[in-house]
Design an enzyme around this catalytic site. Structure first.
Site, PDB file in Angstrom:
ATOM      1  N   HIS A 104     -58.230  92.583  17.620  1.00  0.00           N
ATOM      2  CA  HIS A 104     -58.993  92.321  16.394  1.00  0.00           C
ATOM      3  C   HIS A 104     -60.071  91.283  16.677  1.00  0.00           C
ATOM      4  CE1 HIS A 104     -59.692  92.257  12.084  1.00  0.00           C
ATOM      5  NE2 HIS A 104     -59.735  90.927  12.143  1.00  0.00           N
ATOM      6  N   ASP A 368     -61.186 105.460 -33.719  1.00  0.00           N
ATOM      7  CA  ASP A 368     -59.849 105.803 -33.242  1.00  0.00           C
ATOM      8  C   ASP A 368     -59.954 107.049 -32.363  1.00  0.00           C
ATOM      9  OD1 ASP A 368     -57.213 106.793 -33.009  1.00  0.00           O
ATOM     10  OD2 ASP A 368     -56.629 105.835 -34.891  1.00  0.00           O
ATOM     11  N   GLU A 434     -44.474 100.668 -14.615  1.00  0.00           N
ATOM     12  CA  GLU A 434     -43.263 101.147 -15.287  1.00  0.00           C
ATOM     13  C   GLU A 434     -42.794 102.496 -14.747  1.00  0.00           C
ATOM     14  OE1 GLU A 434     -41.352 100.363 -18.202  1.00  0.00           O
ATOM     15  OE2 GLU A 434     -42.192  98.385 -18.630  1.00  0.00           O
ATOM     16  N   GLY A 530     -30.869  86.238 -20.030  1.00  0.00           N
ATOM     17  CA  GLY A 530     -30.926  85.098 -19.117  1.00  0.00           C
ATOM     18  C   GLY A 530     -32.242  84.925 -18.390  1.00  0.00           C
ATOM     19  N   LYS A 534     -37.155  89.837 -12.327  1.00  0.00           N
ATOM     20  CA  LYS A 534     -38.302  89.369 -11.539  1.00  0.00           C
ATOM     21  C   LYS A 534     -39.485  90.329 -11.676  1.00  0.00           C
ATOM     22  CE  LYS A 534     -36.121  86.429  -8.083  1.00  0.00           C
ATOM     23  NZ  LYS A 534     -36.071  86.092  -6.644  1.00  0.00           N
ATOM     24  N   ARG A 535     -40.657  89.737 -11.763  1.00  0.00           N
ATOM     25  CA  ARG A 535     -41.900  90.489 -11.800  1.00  0.00           C
ATOM     26  C   ARG A 535     -42.911  89.818 -10.871  1.00  0.00           C
ATOM     27  NH1 ARG A 535     -38.618  93.079 -13.950  1.00  0.00           N
ATOM     28  NH2 ARG A 535     -38.660  94.082 -16.009  1.00  0.00           N
ATOM     29  N   ARG A 619     -39.637  94.272  -9.797  1.00  0.00           N
ATOM     30  CA  ARG A 619     -40.761  95.207  -9.771  1.00  0.00           C
ATOM     31  C   ARG A 619     -41.824  94.602  -8.858  1.00  0.00           C
ATOM     32  NH1 ARG A 619     -42.486  96.277 -15.487  1.00  0.00           N
ATOM     33  NH2 ARG A 619     -40.567  97.481 -15.585  1.00  0.00           N
TER      34      ARG A 619
END
Length: 660
Positions: A104, A368, A434, A530, A534-535, A619
């Site tokens: 590189h 709309d 999702e 609780g 995790k995200r 996720r």
């Protein structure tokens, strides 16, 4: 030791020769066919290989199973890549017992990605180098075997630095390849905190902004000097290229872009003047600066300028449905910052986009999408790129109103997709993180991870499956009817104008907005089950930059692709997010206007969302596609995002509401 080599350009020739000199047996060389549109000033790997009697191939897709099998039949002990332009699949990387190694053109971990030679000059660096590293799935991220530093002189330009790097590469390879041949391969992990990533450069990136500091303009000239495309500007509608320049500290009070003198030819920048030593007008010949001034008809006091809008081409028209939403309004801002984009938008409100309503390149209709079908069809036909961003995307609504979610998120959007097919328009569709549902992979891969959802009696999955089905329909339209598309999957984007505190009051907001409302009103922060889920939280600025690059679609690399847009480094539990938010809240200058912190409260998801809810433990995205297709890397730390988001919402609360 038997080697298979992937190589191109001068560096490829140096690498092949060094491997031969070190006594390796080269079974085959893979290279690229030269592009007739490219200035091939460099050496030919294919001619070198042919002259050496080594089999050489230039497949369009070396990662195709047929080629993977052929490489496997060669049974390489080791694989080398010397400026080969395509990433190698993991299947190929695993074929060599000793490993695969890439050369590189920078001192890794700095300047990962493309065009490091040019970028170090653009950025005015005084040092660069070459690095031999082990190849892993993620580009330029493997352990370092060896590196060699190269000093950048003030008079270096792209070509002279290129020659220095080639020489350094040969020295590096000559010293390390014999050692590697004996099985002694050094291995030093890269420090990720020091990593920087740069994307591909395009000829149009050479456009000069005279409002920049003179050193910045001069460095751009150095970085793209011949045989690269060059730094350029305009005198009226006439383009000219600057091939060499020098810095003059005194702009004599002239405005940026003003011609100070014509012999020598000097142009004012933000803090000095650039003397143009050589250049060329249009497709003419290279001449000295004073002759260039004569050719262009320049006189002292003339102003150089940016080109006419899109150099005479029609602006790109982007249709954003849901333009007032979180992504829509931020994307509009990014597009309007570029001269060659025009934005058409529809939404049921305009509070977030009010700052654009008088902009000459922003065209908005309040309406709309389920009613104004004729307007939408007309504008799909009229525009070049379509982004259907309208969706119900808050978890509590999935269980409250599953049918409305399906009707809006699937049925209305399907109609728009069919318009895109009918009028052959490119669609950039917002899938969602999702869709991965309860996938068990450590990180979610767009092309390999399974999409796993819960049982039918859990309506929270209506959003996920609606989006997933649209993903599959869009993909099928692409395969069968030629629809140009890109699917992008945002992972927990956050930032100002995310939603509203009023939406949080009725439970229809994202997590961070709900947490901020608790702090503003002095109510307990509710941690669902609780708060251990995790995200990976992503700053809206990082996300929008990636989305903008998808719209630009350099080299059509995003066509037919699914691209995760998230920040794997910003992984945190909801509880950790709440703790970080509380810490930022306590330090905020407006803290004294709000009630005391009411503590944390653990709440069962069933009581908060209803019996139809089901959560996921983690996720986390793989962003290899984004790196490869966009040259993109998220850079904004989670704390910065939290602080900016909090500040926006706190300042949106009026004084009377704070006092109460």
């Amino acid at each position: 030791m038997k080697a298979v080599i992937f190589a191109y350009h001068d560096m490829g020739c140096q690498g092949v020769q060094a491997v031969l000199d070190a006594g390796y047996d080269i079974a085959a060389i893979f290279t690229h066919a030269d592009n007739p549109a490219e200035n091939t000033f460099f050496g030919s790997v294919s001619r070198l290989a042919a002259g050496l009697g080594i089999p050489v191939y230039a497949p369009d897709n070396v990662n195709h199973p047929i080629w993977v099998d052929r490489i496997a039949e060669l049974a390489p002990d080791i694989i080398f890549s010397f400026y080969y332009r395509n990433l190698l699949s993991e299947e190929i990387l695993h074929l060599a017992p000793a490993g695969a190694f890439n050369l590189h053109g920078s001192l890794l971990p700095a300047y990962r990605g493309r065009a490091p030679l040019n970028w170090v000059l653009v950025n005015g660096e005084s040092e660069t180098g070459v690095t031999l590293h082990r190849m892993v799935k993620r580009a330029d991220a493997g352990e370092i075997v060896a590196s060699q530093r190269v000093a950048i002189a003030q008079d270096d330009v792209a070509l002279t630095l290129h020659h220095k790097l080639c020489q350094a590469a040969r020295q590096l390879l000559n010293s390390i390849l014999p050692t590697m041949k004996c099985g002694d391969i050094p291995s030093v992990p890269q420090r990720e905190s020091d990593a920087t990533y740069y994307g591909r450069r395009r000829p149009e990136d050479g456009l000069i902004d005279w409002h920049k500091p003179v050193s910045t303009v001069h460095n751009l000239v150095r970085a793209v000097a011949a045989p690269w495309p060059g730094a350029f500007s305009y005198n009226g509608s006439q383009k000219f290229t600057i091939w060499s320049s020098r810095i003059c500290p005194d702009a004599q009070g002239a405005l940026p872009g003003s011609v100070i003198s014509v012999s020598p030819l000097r142009v004012a920048c933000a803090d000095g003047a650039l003397e143009i030593i050589t250049g060329q007008a249009g497709d003419g010949i290279t001449v000295q600066g004073s002759q260039l001034a004569q050719t262009l008809g320049l006189v002292a006091g003339a102003r150089l300028n940016r080109p006419p809008a899109t150099s005479g081409k029609r602006r790109i028209r982007v249709l954003i449905l849901g333009v007032n939403g979180f992504i829509g309004n931020h994307l509009t801002e990014r597009l309007l910052n570029e001269e060659n984009y025009e934005v058409y938008g529809m939404d049921i409100g305009s509070n977030a986009i009010s700052r654009f309503l008088l902009h000459p390149r922003f065209h908005f209709v309040e309406g709309d999408i389920s009613i104004h079908s004729e307007w939408i069809e007309y504008h799909v036909k009229k525009c070049d790129v379509v982004l259907p961003l309208v969706a119900i995307a808050t978890p509590i609504e999935y269980t409250r109103n599953p049918l409305r979610v399906f009707e809006l998120d699937f049925e209305e959007n399907l109609r728009i997709i069919r318009y895109c097919v009918k009028y052959r328009k490119r669609v950039v569709f917002p899938s969602t993180s999702e869709v991965y549902g309860m996938c068990t992979d450590a990180s979610f891969d767009e092309d390999k991870s399974n999409l796993i959802v819960g049982p039918v009696n859990k309506p929270r999955w209506i959003y996920s499956v609606s989006k997933q089905l649209l993903d599959r329909v869009i993909w099928a339209y692409g395969e069968k009817e030629g629809l140009r598309f890109t699917l992008f999957r945002p992972f927990n984007w956050m930032g100002p104008r995310l939603d509203s505190l009023n939406a949080a009051r009725i439970g229809s907001s994202r997590a961070i907005t709900q947490l901020i409302l608790n702090l503003v009103e002095g109510t307990p922060i509710k941690l669902i089950d609780g708060g251990q889920q995790k995200r990976c939280f992503t700053d809206i600025r990082d996300g929008i930059e990636a989305l903008f690059r998808i719209i630009v679609n350099d080299g059509d690399r995003c066509d037919g692709k699914i691209i995760n847009i998230g920040n794997p480094d910003n992984e945190a539990s909801i509880q950790e997010l709440a703790t970080l938010l509380l810490d930022s809240f306590d330090k905020h200058p407006l803290r004294c206007h709000f009630p005391p912190f009411a503590g944390f409260q653990v709440v069962e998801s069933r009581s908060y969302y209803g019996k139809g809810y089901q959560d996921v433990a983690h996720r986390k995205p793989s962003i290899d596609n984004a790196r490869r297709c966009l040259g993109w890397e998220p850079s904004i730390a989670m704390r910065d995002t939290v602080e900016e988001t909090l500040d926006f919402f706190l300042r949106s609360v009026d004084v009377a509401e704070r006092a109460s």
